[in-house]
Scaffold this active site. Structure first.
Site, PDB file in Angstrom:
ATOM      1  N   HIS A   1      45.459  30.366  53.213  1.00 42.56           N
ATOM      2  CA  HIS A   1      46.423  30.215  51.677  1.00 42.56           C
ATOM      3  C   HIS A   1      45.969  28.802  51.937  1.00 42.56           C
ATOM      4  O   HIS A   1      46.551  27.597  52.364  1.00 42.56           O
ATOM      5  CB  HIS A   1      48.005  30.309  51.816  1.00 42.56           C
ATOM      6  CG  HIS A   1      47.764  30.258  50.509  1.00 42.56           C
ATOM      7  ND1 HIS A   1      48.070  29.171  50.042  1.00 42.56           N
ATOM      8  CD2 HIS A   1      47.937  31.521  49.250  1.00 42.56           C
ATOM      9  CE1 HIS A   1      47.881  30.118  47.934  1.00 42.56           C
ATOM     10  NE2 HIS A   1      48.110  31.328  48.088  1.00 42.56           N
TER      11      HIS A   1
ATOM     12  N   ASP B   1      49.196  38.864  51.153  1.00 38.47           N
ATOM     13  CA  ASP B   1      48.377  40.698  51.804  1.00 38.47           C
ATOM     14  C   ASP B   1      48.457  40.878  53.098  1.00 38.47           C
ATOM     15  O   ASP B   1      48.070  41.946  53.318  1.00 38.47           O
ATOM     16  CB  ASP B   1      47.281  39.448  51.323  1.00 38.47           C
ATOM     17  CG  ASP B   1      46.654  39.295  50.078  1.00 38.47           C
ATOM     18  OD1 ASP B   1      47.448  40.660  49.392  1.00 38.47           O
ATOM     19  OD2 ASP B   1      46.134  38.884  49.220  1.00 38.47           O
TER      20      ASP B   1
HETATM   21  N1  CMC Z   1      41.124  33.391  59.769  1.00 35.97           N
HETATM   22  C1  CMC Z   1      40.517  31.967  60.707  1.00 35.97           C
HETATM   23  N2  CMC Z   1      40.245  31.067  60.070  1.00 35.97           N
HETATM   24  C2  CMC Z   1      40.781  30.620  58.708  1.00 35.97           C
HETATM   25  C3  CMC Z   1      41.516  31.563  58.133  1.00 35.97           C
HETATM   26  C4  CMC Z   1      41.742  33.061  58.752  1.00 35.97           C
HETATM   27  N3  CMC Z   1      42.512  33.621  57.575  1.00 35.97           N
HETATM   28  N4  CMC Z   1      41.703  30.852  57.170  1.00 35.97           N
HETATM   29  C5  CMC Z   1      41.322  29.403  56.753  1.00 35.97           C
HETATM   30  N5  CMC Z   1      40.466  29.736  58.127  1.00 35.97           N
HETATM   31  C6  CMC Z   1      40.139  27.994  58.763  1.00 35.97           C
HETATM   32  C7  CMC Z   1      38.695  28.199  58.127  1.00 35.97           C
HETATM   33  O1  CMC Z   1      37.724  28.150  59.057  1.00 35.97           O
HETATM   34  C8  CMC Z   1      38.887  26.332  58.876  1.00 35.97           C
HETATM   35  O2  CMC Z   1      38.445  25.897  60.190  1.00 35.97           O
HETATM   36  P1  CMC Z   1      37.765  24.723  60.360  1.00 35.97           P
HETATM   37  O3  CMC Z   1      38.855  23.170  59.393  1.00 35.97           O
HETATM   38  O4  CMC Z   1      37.383  24.639  61.467  1.00 35.97           O
HETATM   39  O5  CMC Z   1      36.186  24.596  59.336  1.00 35.97           O
HETATM   40  C9  CMC Z   1      40.244  25.942  58.208  1.00 35.97           C
HETATM   41  O6  CMC Z   1      41.151  27.314  58.516  1.00 35.97           O
HETATM   42  C10 CMC Z   1      40.772  25.659  56.414  1.00 35.97           C
HETATM   43  O7  CMC Z   1      40.143  27.081  55.804  1.00 35.97           O
HETATM   44  P2  CMC Z   1      39.789  26.957  54.611  1.00 35.97           P
HETATM   45  O8  CMC Z   1      38.477  27.933  54.493  1.00 35.97           O
HETATM   46  O9  CMC Z   1      39.087  25.895  54.208  1.00 35.97           O
HETATM   47  O10 CMC Z   1      40.730  26.920  53.684  1.00 35.97           O
HETATM   48  P3  CMC Z   1      40.603  27.685  51.973  1.00 35.97           P
HETATM   49  O11 CMC Z   1      41.808  26.844  51.935  1.00 35.97           O
HETATM   50  O12 CMC Z   1      39.060  27.144  51.202  1.00 35.97           O
HETATM   51  O13 CMC Z   1      40.878  29.407  51.953  1.00 35.97           O
HETATM   52  C11 CMC Z   1      41.672  31.320  52.500  1.00 35.97           C
HETATM   53  C12 CMC Z   1      42.032  29.328  51.883  1.00 35.97           C
HETATM   54  C13 CMC Z   1      42.785  31.957  52.162  1.00 35.97           C
HETATM   55  C14 CMC Z   1      40.694  31.834  51.707  1.00 35.97           C
HETATM   56  C15 CMC Z   1      41.281  31.697  53.541  1.00 35.97           C
HETATM   57  O14 CMC Z   1      42.531  31.110  54.129  1.00 35.97           O
HETATM   58  C16 CMC Z   1      40.954  32.693  54.760  1.00 35.97           C
HETATM   59  O15 CMC Z   1      39.998  32.947  54.020  1.00 35.97           O
HETATM   60  N6  CMC Z   1      42.123  34.025  54.070  1.00 35.97           N
HETATM   61  C17 CMC Z   1      41.746  35.225  54.960  1.00 35.97           C
HETATM   62  C18 CMC Z   1      41.494  36.543  53.688  1.00 35.97           C
HETATM   63  C19 CMC Z   1      43.104  36.148  52.838  1.00 35.97           C
HETATM   64  O16 CMC Z   1      44.022  36.540  53.302  1.00 35.97           O
HETATM   65  N7  CMC Z   1      43.243  36.307  50.661  1.00 35.97           N
HETATM   66  C20 CMC Z   1      44.626  36.165  51.027  1.00 35.97           C
HETATM   67  C21 CMC Z   1      44.813  34.670  50.343  1.00 35.97           C
HETATM   68  S1  CMC Z   1      46.514  34.755  49.597  1.00 35.97           S
HETATM   69  C22 CMC Z   1      46.019  35.823  48.631  1.00 35.97           C
HETATM   70  C23 CMC Z   1      45.574  36.106  46.938  1.00 35.97           C
HETATM   71  O17 CMC Z   1      44.902  34.201  46.773  1.00 35.97           O
HETATM   72  O18 CMC Z   1      44.966  36.202  46.801  1.00 35.97           O
END
Ligand code: CMC
Length: 436
Positions: free
Chosen positions: A310, A367
């Site tokens: 998140h 989720d």
């Molecule tokens: N699985 C594997 N790696 C992950 C995940 C994941 N679910 N989420 C983040 N990471 C890694 C990402 O690859 C990055 O790694 P690195 O530093 O090596 O590049 C690091 O963690 C930081 O992640 P980020 O993508 O920069 O984080 P963000 O704040 O931009 O994204 C997020 C947040 C929710 C989009 C992301 O965690 C994600 O894609 N999660 C899976 C989808 C999900 O469950 N979404 C629902 C969110 S909660 C309810 C809502 O908002 O609707």
């Protein structure tokens, strides 16, 4: 709100000392108003994904992502989920206070009078392919309400805004239930005013015209809880979208419909559907949870652990903790897919003790477990994100209204850093050299 007694934040840019007014927060991070930076330095701030940009001051929802705290209007989410109904929480978000007995009765009465959809919506839903994704139909349906209620569109008129608020809160459950019934080839059911909000929604979704349908109170309370947990989450992607669209003085239906579009993405609300698809694939492939986690860590083909991570929570999502408990209760009572629940828990256990996830502070989000509950309740996977939208509706409405009432609101219009071609002259087609 600025506080003239607070020392300004100072930055040095190209040797020039600049002062920016601080905006103190009641809790959490203070803001620094950098609106004059461009004028004073010729620089714009560049903040991909708004990692560090507050787009507004808000009184609605507070999140402390490091401590795993979520409060609506000051009330902890745990207390609201335990004690309130969804409608009461919707009132709290939209009007700022929990309703007393008379106010609550009046509120329920007002919504009950508007639950019906215009009969034309039957034809409208039939115009879409039956297998079309419900989120696309919902987005179109909500935007379409503007064509039926033109006396509720003026964002400058608080009476019209109130009317649009009532119509959306009253009609969206009927709309979501109708979309489901149409896809399932079932007759549409009219709302039943003897039933309360969540109970009526379950009736319209699962009832049959030829038999009595007694909604299980445990299901009603589980649905109420899930809707409450989704009701607002401050400036997330869909809410920021609602505010952005509304900042152009677009009507509430257009703004909320845009929010539905944003929510449909698998990185946002669409994750609840994606989690179940992921669990199903792990089970079918027989590869095992540990192997799947390895593929996630290797960032193989962009494989992600859906329902994990998140932007704001760097701690267990407080909503996920409540949902996880609820998943056990509901599945025990309804006898849902315990194998998938076991798989989810195994996945969580491995992830939470793995350095990759620990280092990045990735925890289950709201989720991760919701889909298992929805599935046990009888909802098909495509309906999971519309259920999220039903829950988020009062949040979108309250944020839209707050944006309208805020005298500092301006049309949302980010800047950019242009990195395309510098000026060049137009060349006739026959003289152009095609770039490989
Ligand atoms: N699985 C594997 N790696 C992950 C995940 C994941 N679910 N989420 C983040 N990471 C890694 C990402 O690859 C990055 O790694 P690195 O530093 O090596 O590049 C690091 O963690 C930081 O992640 P980020 O993508 O920069 O984080 P963000 O704040 O931009 O994204 C997020 C947040 C929710 C989009 C992301 O965690 C994600 O894609 N999660 C899976 C989808 C999900 O469950 N979404 C629902 C969110 S909660 C309810 C809502 O908002 O609707």
């Amino acid at each position: 709100m600025t506080d003239q007694n607070l020392a300004p934040a100072t930055f040095e840019v190209d040797g020039k000392r600049l002062e920016f007014q601080r905006h103190p927060a009641v809790e959490g991070n203070d803001g620094v108003n950098i609106g004059s930076l461009l004028r004073e330095t010729g620089l714009v701030t560049l903040d991909h994904g708004f990692m560090n940009t507050a787009s507004c001051e808000s009184t609605i929802t507070y999140i402390d992502g490091d401590e795993g705290i979520l409060r609506y209007r000051g009330y902890p989410i745990e207390q609201l989920a335990e004690n309130s109904t969804f409608l009461e929480v919707a009132y709290l978000l939209i009007h700022g206070e929990l309703p007393d007995m008379d106010t609550y009765e009046g509120y329920m009465h007002r919504l009950k009078r508007h639950r019906l959809l215009h009969e034309d919506f039957n034809a409208f839903f039939h115009a879409f392919p039956a297998h079309g994704h419900p989120m696309a139909i919902l987005q179109a349906g909500i935007a379409g309400l503007a064509t039926y209620y033109p006396h509720t569109l003026n964002p400058k008129d608080p009476v019209e805004v109130d009317k649009a608020t009532t119509l959306l809160m009253a009609k969206v459950p009927t709309m979501i239930a109708s979309i489901f019934r149409r896809a399932a080839g079932l007759p549409l059911l009219y709302p039943d005013n003897s039933k309360l909000y969540a109970e009526d929604f379950l009736w319209m979704t699962f009832g049959m015209p030829y038999e009595k349908y007694d909604v299980d109170p445990m299901l009603v309370s589980a649905l109420n809880r899930l809707l409450i947990l989704h009701a607002d989450h401050e400036q997330n992607c869909s809410t920021a979208t609602v505010r952005m669209v509304g900042s152009a003085d677009a009507n509430m239906y257009a703004s909320v419909a845009a929010g539905v579009g944003a929510l449909s993405g698998p990185l946002h609300g669409g994750a609840n559907e994606a989690v179940l698809a992921m669990l199903g694939k792990i089970r079918e492939s027989g590869e095992g949870v540990a192997k799947f986690v390895e593929r996630v860590k290797n960032k193989e083909d962009d494989v992600k652990l859906m329902g994990f991570g998140h932007r704001v929570y760097k701690h267990y999502d407080p909503r996920a903790a409540i949902v996880k408990k609820s998943a056990h209760e509901v599945l025990e009572k309804l006898g849902g897919d315990n194998e998938l629940l076991d798989l989810a828990m195994e996945l969580e256990g491995i992830a939470l003790s793995d350095e990759y996830f620990v280092e990045r502070k990735l925890y289950p989000n709201v989720d991760f477990y919701t889909g298992l509950i929805y599935k046990a309740m009888g909802f098909p996977e495509k309906m999971f994100t519309p259920l999220f939208a039903l829950g988020r509706l009062p949040g979108w409405i309250s944020q839209y209204r707050e944006m309208l009432e805020d005298p500092t609101t301006k049309i949302g219009r980010p800047r950019q850093v242009y990195v395309g071609e510098a000026e060049r002259a137009w060349v006739p087609r026959e003289e152009r050299q095609h770039k490989a």
